[in-house]
Scaffold this active site. Structure first.
Site, PDB file in Angstrom:
ATOM      1  N   ARG A  76      -1.440  48.675 -27.562  1.00 49.14           N
ATOM      2  CA  ARG A  76      -1.552  50.137 -27.530  1.00 49.14           C
ATOM      3  C   ARG A  76      -0.188  50.801 -27.762  1.00 49.14           C
ATOM      4  O   ARG A  76       0.831  50.404 -27.208  1.00 49.14           O
ATOM      5  CB  ARG A  76      -2.119  50.576 -26.169  1.00 49.14           C
ATOM      6  CG  ARG A  76      -2.307  52.088 -26.022  1.00 49.14           C
ATOM      7  CD  ARG A  76      -1.129  52.749 -25.326  1.00 49.14           C
ATOM      8  NE  ARG A  76      -1.353  54.178 -25.089  1.00 49.14           N
ATOM      9  CZ  ARG A  76      -0.420  55.014 -24.650  1.00 49.14           C
ATOM     10  NH1 ARG A  76       0.795  54.569 -24.406  1.00 49.14           N
ATOM     11  NH2 ARG A  76      -0.688  56.287 -24.479  1.00 49.14           N
ATOM     12  N   VAL A  77      -0.190  51.816 -28.614  1.00 48.86           N
ATOM     13  CA  VAL A  77       1.015  52.618 -28.862  1.00 48.86           C
ATOM     14  C   VAL A  77       0.648  54.069 -28.578  1.00 48.86           C
ATOM     15  O   VAL A  77      -0.419  54.533 -28.994  1.00 48.86           O
ATOM     16  CB  VAL A  77       1.490  52.457 -30.326  1.00 48.86           C
ATOM     17  CG1 VAL A  77       2.609  53.430 -30.646  1.00 48.86           C
ATOM     18  CG2 VAL A  77       1.953  51.022 -30.577  1.00 48.86           C
ATOM     19  N   GLY A  78       1.513  54.770 -27.863  1.00 49.77           N
ATOM     20  CA  GLY A  78       1.226  56.165 -27.519  1.00 49.77           C
ATOM     21  C   GLY A  78       1.890  57.139 -28.471  1.00 49.77           C
ATOM     22  O   GLY A  78       2.148  56.821 -29.633  1.00 49.77           O
ATOM     23  N   ASP A  79       2.171  58.311 -27.957  1.00 50.27           N
ATOM     24  CA  ASP A  79       2.767  59.371 -28.772  1.00 50.27           C
ATOM     25  C   ASP A  79       4.286  59.234 -28.911  1.00 50.27           C
ATOM     26  O   ASP A  79       4.884  59.689 -29.887  1.00 50.27           O
ATOM     27  CB  ASP A  79       2.488  60.739 -28.135  1.00 50.27           C
ATOM     28  CG  ASP A  79       3.101  60.834 -26.736  1.00 50.27           C
ATOM     29  OD1 ASP A  79       2.966  59.858 -25.963  1.00 50.27           O
ATOM     30  OD2 ASP A  79       3.720  61.864 -26.414  1.00 50.27           O
ATOM     31  N   THR A 133       5.671  64.369 -22.892  1.00 55.64           N
ATOM     32  CA  THR A 133       5.424  63.272 -21.969  1.00 55.64           C
ATOM     33  C   THR A 133       3.994  63.428 -21.461  1.00 55.64           C
ATOM     34  O   THR A 133       3.416  64.503 -21.548  1.00 55.64           O
ATOM     35  CB  THR A 133       6.448  63.295 -20.806  1.00 55.64           C
ATOM     36  OG1 THR A 133       6.188  62.195 -19.936  1.00 55.64           O
ATOM     37  CG2 THR A 133       6.393  64.577 -20.010  1.00 55.64           C
ATOM     38  N   GLY A 134       3.437  62.351 -20.960  1.00 49.35           N
ATOM     39  CA  GLY A 134       2.065  62.404 -20.460  1.00 49.35           C
ATOM     40  C   GLY A 134       1.146  61.504 -21.269  1.00 49.35           C
ATOM     41  O   GLY A 134       1.621  60.592 -21.949  1.00 49.35           O
ATOM     42  N   GLY A 173      -0.402  60.013 -23.994  1.00 50.91           N
ATOM     43  CA  GLY A 173      -0.015  60.074 -25.392  1.00 50.91           C
ATOM     44  C   GLY A 173      -1.155  60.328 -26.354  1.00 50.91           C
ATOM     45  O   GLY A 173      -0.980  60.995 -27.381  1.00 50.91           O
ATOM     46  N   THR A 215       8.333  59.047 -19.096  1.00 47.64           N
ATOM     47  CA  THR A 215       8.947  58.945 -20.420  1.00 47.64           C
ATOM     48  C   THR A 215      10.122  59.919 -20.516  1.00 47.64           C
ATOM     49  O   THR A 215      10.009  61.057 -20.074  1.00 47.64           O
ATOM     50  CB  THR A 215       7.903  59.349 -21.479  1.00 47.64           C
ATOM     51  OG1 THR A 215       6.869  58.382 -21.448  1.00 47.64           O
ATOM     52  CG2 THR A 215       8.503  59.441 -22.865  1.00 47.64           C
TER      53      THR A 215
END
Ligand code: ASP
Length: 330
Positions: free
Chosen positions: A218-221, A241-242, A244, A190
């Protein structure tokens, strides 16, 4: 009242009167120590997660020609969105477990305006759609089909984001369909970018295709303001990053900016952010997180869980890939 009026009209605040001569001397001071004893703001400056040389160079080009931090971060991260060899951002990003490429991005400016798109398909530059959401709508986040329709209405073109390479990898993955969150220690991931322009204003952008083979929807950070990115023009900015889910649970980027507000350096704030996450995950080692921060003075810092994270910094002294220290040493 009288004094305030005078300051306003003369374009000087009390702080500006003190710092103006210092700012002048800073511009060409290539020797100022941005990591330690800095006494004047180091600007312009841009930093981004991982070693994204071309993206940071693009952002620097914008900043160095008097452009705004907002334009710099948008133009910068677009380089990675367009790069089909980067399989975690934009076109060429790896798909979800159903084979669909779904993109997440957000952007934030000096006035705390922000925009985001989540679960966006068929559009190669989610960061620019996020900026349009910020500037052209009364909303902050648009999702899925609504975001896609909005993008078309704004003139963005429909594109197939799956490449031959990511399609082949996906077909290989289907053989086992094993869903795991790999510890990503590769040098591309990211992209989160933070910049300060010549005026001393901050902006940030964050864009991703999210975790490979994630569940549909799915949605991350990364597109979540406060989690994957946060900017406060009085204090500084942070991005992540990483994995989320872990960043969302601690509202990571907001936390780091607030820690800086309380007096911590960007480095100390990133370390505290990672430590909070590790405390909530006692004994777990199977995930990576990298935080990156900058304060109003242009000091920068980063910290991660596993060795392998780095960030690129571009300022008046040139550019450099800086290896982040990590919570776990091996
Ligand atoms: N933070 C991104 C997400 O969780 C992925 C990553 O940075 O690897 O979607």
């Amino acid at each position: 009242m009288q004094r305030r009026k005078f300051l306003k009209n003369s374009g000087l605040t009390a702080a500006g009167m003190v710092s103006a001569p210092l700012l002048g001397s800073c511009k060409n001071d290539a020797k100022s120590d941005v990591d330690g004893k800095i006494i004047v703001p180091n600007k312009p400056i841009v930093v981004c997660t991982w070693d994204f040389k071309n993206a940071s160079a693009k952002a620097w080009e914008v900043l160095n020609t008097g452009g705004s931090a907002l334009d710099a971060v948008e133009q910068g991260v677009r380089i990675e969105e367009a790069d089909v060899n980067n399989e975690t951002v934009g076109k060429g990003g790896r798909p979800d477990r159903d084979g669909n490429v779904t993109l997440d991005a957000c952007i934030m400016d000096k006035d705390s305006n922000c925009g985001a798109v989540v679960y966006l398909q068929n559009i190669a530059h989610p960061i620019s759609v996020a900026r349009k959401v910020m500037e052209e709508t009364p909303h902050i986040i648009l999702a899925g089909k609504g975001a896609e329709q909005f993008a078309y209405a704004q003139g963005f073109e429909k594109e197939d984001l799956l490449t031959e390479s990511t399609k082949a990898q996906y077909q290989e993955w289907l053989k086992t369909s094993k869903y795991e969150t790999p510890i990503n220690i590769e040098n591309h991931d990211t992209i989160g970018m933070l910049a300060i322009d010549e005026k001393g204003d901050l902006a940030g952008a964050c864009t991703t295709s999210g975790m490979a083979y994630k569940m549909a929807g799915r949605v991350g950070d990364s597109p979540i303001i406060g989690a994957g990115l946060f900017i406060d023009n009085e204090v500084g900015g942070a991005t992540a990053t990483g994995v989320g889910e872990e960043v969302v649970r601690t509202v990571g980027s907001f936390l780091i900016v607030e820690l800086m507000r309380q007096g911590k350096s960007p480095q100390e704030a990133c370390e505290e952010g990672v430590k909070r996450i590790m405390k909530k995950n006692e004994g777990r080692k199977d995930f990576q997180i990298g935080f990156l921060a900058i304060n109003k003075r242009g000091q920068t810092g980063a910290y991660c869980v596993h060795p392998g994270f780095s960030y690129r910094r571009y300022d008046q002294r040139g550019h450099e890939n800086i290896t982040s220290d990590s919570f776990l040493k091996t």
